[in-house]
Motif scaffolding. Structure first.
Motif, PDB file in Angstrom:
ATOM      1  N   ALA A 168       0.831  -1.209   0.000  1.00  0.00           N
ATOM      2  CA  ALA A 168       0.000   0.000   0.000  1.00  0.00           C
ATOM      3  C   ALA A 168       0.865   1.259   0.000  1.00  0.00           C
ATOM      4  CB  ALA A 168      -0.936  -0.011   1.199  1.00  0.00           C
ATOM      5  N   GLU A 169       1.914   1.247   0.800  1.00  0.00           N
ATOM      6  CA  GLU A 169       2.808   2.413   0.866  1.00  0.00           C
ATOM      7  C   GLU A 169       3.542   2.641  -0.449  1.00  0.00           C
ATOM      8  OE1 GLU A 169       5.249   1.655   4.307  1.00  0.00           O
ATOM      9  OE2 GLU A 169       3.641   2.247   5.684  1.00  0.00           O
ATOM     10  N   ALA A 170       3.835   1.577  -1.173  1.00  0.00           N
ATOM     11  CA  ALA A 170       4.550   1.703  -2.447  1.00  0.00           C
ATOM     12  C   ALA A 170       3.737   2.453  -3.492  1.00  0.00           C
ATOM     13  CB  ALA A 170       4.928   0.319  -2.970  1.00  0.00           C
ATOM     14  N   PHE A 171       2.413   2.461  -3.323  1.00  0.00           N
ATOM     15  CA  PHE A 171       1.539   3.099  -4.314  1.00  0.00           C
ATOM     16  C   PHE A 171       0.718   4.236  -3.709  1.00  0.00           C
ATOM     17  CE2 PHE A 171       2.389  -1.235  -5.664  1.00  0.00           C
ATOM     18  CZ  PHE A 171       3.024  -0.956  -6.865  1.00  0.00           C
ATOM     19  N   HIS A 172       1.292   4.875  -2.716  1.00  0.00           N
ATOM     20  CA  HIS A 172       0.632   5.996  -2.036  1.00  0.00           C
ATOM     21  C   HIS A 172       0.432   7.191  -2.981  1.00  0.00           C
ATOM     22  CE1 HIS A 172      -0.462   8.756   1.150  1.00  0.00           C
ATOM     23  NE2 HIS A 172       0.451   9.585   0.695  1.00  0.00           N
ATOM     24  N   ASP A 173       1.410   7.437  -3.832  1.00  0.00           N
ATOM     25  CA  ASP A 173       1.348   8.604  -4.715  1.00  0.00           C
ATOM     26  C   ASP A 173       0.385   8.381  -5.874  1.00  0.00           C
ATOM     27  OD1 ASP A 173       3.268   9.928  -3.183  1.00  0.00           O
ATOM     28  OD2 ASP A 173       4.922   9.086  -4.358  1.00  0.00           O
ATOM     29  N   PRO A 174      -0.365   9.416  -6.238  1.00  0.00           N
ATOM     30  CA  PRO A 174      -1.277   9.316  -7.384  1.00  0.00           C
ATOM     31  C   PRO A 174      -0.527   8.906  -8.655  1.00  0.00           C
ATOM     32  CG  PRO A 174      -1.668  11.343  -6.175  1.00  0.00           C
ATOM     33  CD  PRO A 174      -0.426  10.726  -5.604  1.00  0.00           C
ATOM     34  N   GLU A 175      -1.200   8.161  -9.486  1.00  0.00           N
ATOM     35  CA  GLU A 175      -0.684   7.697 -10.775  1.00  0.00           C
ATOM     36  C   GLU A 175       0.530   6.772 -10.640  1.00  0.00           C
ATOM     37  OE1 GLU A 175      -2.647   8.180 -13.231  1.00  0.00           O
ATOM     38  OE2 GLU A 175      -3.818   9.765 -12.319  1.00  0.00           O
TER      39      GLU A 175
ATOM     40  N   LEU B  95     -11.584   1.303  -5.987  1.00  0.00           N
ATOM     41  CA  LEU B  95     -11.318   1.241  -4.548  1.00  0.00           C
ATOM     42  C   LEU B  95     -10.538  -0.015  -4.155  1.00  0.00           C
ATOM     43  CD1 LEU B  95     -14.762   2.520  -3.243  1.00  0.00           C
ATOM     44  CD2 LEU B  95     -12.615   3.804  -3.471  1.00  0.00           C
ATOM     45  N   ILE B  96      -9.834  -0.603  -5.107  1.00  0.00           N
ATOM     46  CA  ILE B  96      -9.151  -1.867  -4.837  1.00  0.00           C
ATOM     47  C   ILE B  96      -8.125  -1.754  -3.710  1.00  0.00           C
ATOM     48  CG2 ILE B  96      -7.298  -1.682  -6.571  1.00  0.00           C
ATOM     49  CD1 ILE B  96      -8.044  -4.712  -7.184  1.00  0.00           C
ATOM     50  N   LEU B  97      -7.408  -0.642  -3.635  1.00  0.00           N
ATOM     51  CA  LEU B  97      -6.415  -0.499  -2.566  1.00  0.00           C
ATOM     52  C   LEU B  97      -7.082  -0.487  -1.195  1.00  0.00           C
ATOM     53  CD1 LEU B  97      -3.908   2.102  -4.081  1.00  0.00           C
ATOM     54  CD2 LEU B  97      -3.591  -0.360  -3.814  1.00  0.00           C
ATOM     55  N   THR B  98      -8.249   0.117  -1.101  1.00  0.00           N
ATOM     56  CA  THR B  98      -8.949   0.140   0.193  1.00  0.00           C
ATOM     57  C   THR B  98      -9.461  -1.240   0.573  1.00  0.00           C
ATOM     58  OG1 THR B  98     -11.092   0.750  -0.743  1.00  0.00           O
ATOM     59  CG2 THR B  98      -9.636   2.557  -0.072  1.00  0.00           C
TER      60      THR B  98
END
Length: 110
Positions: A16-23, A66-69
């Motif tokens: 999750a942290e690896a993809f925190h930034d938009p895009e 909302l897959i990350l959530t």
């Protein structure tokens, strides 16, 4: 059932942290980081059913966005561009949704 019943909580947080930034979202890298690639087909199916919030048997655009959530509640939603990329990668039959078989194929390809 929750995601931590299937996947390691530390792996979920790291992914999750690896993809925190938009895009920044890449489903292949995400599936690898979260540990889904190493899981059995039965575990991949469990993850799919957790993500399939409306129990339709498919992941539709709102669920993909909302897959990350679905993995960690405090995560961001995917952008429209990221959602489209995920849908394009997974929806092999062009019906506008991702089946459990298509999802398993995405995981296997990552």
């Amino acid at each position: 059932m929750s995601m931590t019943d299937v996947l390691n909580a530390a792996d979920i947080t790291k992914a999750a942290e690896a993809f925190h930034d938009p895009e920044s979202f890449c489903h292949k890298k995400f599936f690898h980081l979260v540990g889904l690639k190493k899981k059995s087909p039965a575990d991949v199916n469990k993850v799919f059913h957790i993500l399939d919030k409306d129990r339709s048997g498919f992941l539709e655009k709102p669920e993909v966005q909302l897959i990350l959530t679905g993995f960690q509640p405090n995560c961001r939603a995917l952008s429209d561009k990221e959602t489209k990329h995920f849908m394009d990668a997974g929806d092999k039959d062009g019906d506008g949704k991702i089946s459990i078989e298509e999802f398993a194929s995405m995981v296997a390809e990552s």
